[in-house]
Design a protein around this motif. Sequence first.
Motif, mmCIF file in Angstrom:
data_model
loop_
_atom_site.group_PDB
_atom_site.id
_atom_site.type_symbol
_atom_site.label_atom_id
_atom_site.label_comp_id
_atom_site.label_asym_id
_atom_site.label_seq_id
_atom_site.Cartn_x
_atom_site.Cartn_y
_atom_site.Cartn_z
ATOM 1 N N VAL A 163 -18.935 12.155 -24.944
ATOM 2 C CA VAL A 163 -19.621 11.011 -24.388
ATOM 3 C C VAL A 163 -18.598 9.930 -24.094
ATOM 4 N N ALA A 164 -18.752 9.302 -22.958
ATOM 5 C CA ALA A 164 -17.755 8.333 -22.529
ATOM 6 C C ALA A 164 -17.626 7.200 -23.529
ATOM 7 N N CYS A 205 -16.629 -1.436 -22.299
ATOM 8 C CA CYS A 205 -17.386 -0.750 -21.264
ATOM 9 C C CYS A 205 -17.952 -1.762 -20.276
ATOM 10 N N LEU A 214 -24.054 6.451 -19.708
ATOM 11 C CA LEU A 214 -23.362 7.498 -18.960
ATOM 12 C C LEU A 214 -22.875 8.589 -19.901
ATOM 13 N N VAL A 215 -22.996 9.820 -19.456
ATOM 14 C CA VAL A 215 -22.432 10.958 -20.167
ATOM 15 C C VAL A 215 -21.405 11.598 -19.234
ATOM 16 N N ALA A 216 -20.150 11.677 -19.674
ATOM 17 C CA ALA A 216 -19.076 12.226 -18.855
ATOM 18 C C ALA A 216 -18.784 13.659 -19.273
ATOM 19 N N HIS A 217 -18.777 14.590 -18.315
ATOM 20 C CA HIS A 217 -18.415 15.981 -18.574
ATOM 21 C C HIS A 217 -17.748 16.530 -17.317
ATOM 22 N N GLY A 246 -18.726 15.535 -13.776
ATOM 23 C CA GLY A 246 -18.693 14.119 -13.451
ATOM 24 C C GLY A 246 -19.535 13.312 -14.415
ATOM 25 N N LYS A 247 -19.733 12.054 -14.094
ATOM 26 C CA LYS A 247 -20.529 11.163 -14.931
ATOM 27 C C LYS A 247 -21.992 11.218 -14.513
ATOM 28 N N GLU A 279 -25.719 9.528 -15.194
ATOM 29 C CA GLU A 279 -26.336 8.301 -15.705
ATOM 30 C C GLU A 279 -27.780 8.581 -16.128
#
Length: 249
Positions: free
Chosen positions: A19-20, A28, A36-39, A42-43, A45
């Motif tokens: 998680v970002a 932030c 936002l969850v980054a993987h 991509g991100k 929302e």
Amino acid sequence: VAGSGQKFLFPARLRSRGVARPPPGGACEPVSVAFLVAHYAGKVEYSREGWLDRNEGRSSQEVEDLLDASEKKFVRGLAEQEPAVGSSGAAPRQFRSVSKQHRRDLDALLNCLNATPSVHFIRCFRPNNSQHPCHVEKAYLLEQLRSCGTVQLLQLMHQGYPNRMELREVVERFAPLLPPALRTGSPRTLAQSLMLALGVPRGDWTLGVSQLFLKAGQLAALEDLRNGSTALDAAAVAAARRAIVRGRW
């Protein structure tokens, strides 16, 4: 994960799982109603408004009673709820949340996959967004490949040994194709002779206790030999025989 600028929405154990988080020494960007969850894709929302309400958004009691009264077992299962902890008989039931049901479904899927001896799957992609035949939109197709993690999967396959075969199966299927001088010895020795006779690079295969491990594409070379599309080179066979003899001494 970004909140209102006051705190994070998830505990540290979730932030450590991809998680970002804010950069060192920074903060932030303030986002009041989303996180936002980054993987790898991509991100993504997510809105935090009504998050818990949607997780526990059960249908009305009338709908549940209607489903539960159905003569069809499948329909009754749609209204099924878990019994409360420590309850029995006609005791009140505990509501099963959306996230808990999702986790149970994932566990059931993993149990099914683990119980399957050999799993094969086909991954399908849309060639274009307009649904026209014989037309490929490269950018659109590449976006699907990235979003589904196919690029990472292919990289992992090339770095490891995605194909494997039992040594006894190697003996049964490929021993008759080798010269008599290379058919002797243990199944492990025969598998080694087969790889050397085919000229497969040493980094593209390895031997385990009971299996032959192959990198992507090498299994097709074995099948070509079995189908007669490929013939063993006499020089490679002689080199394989010398290597086996040297290995014994």
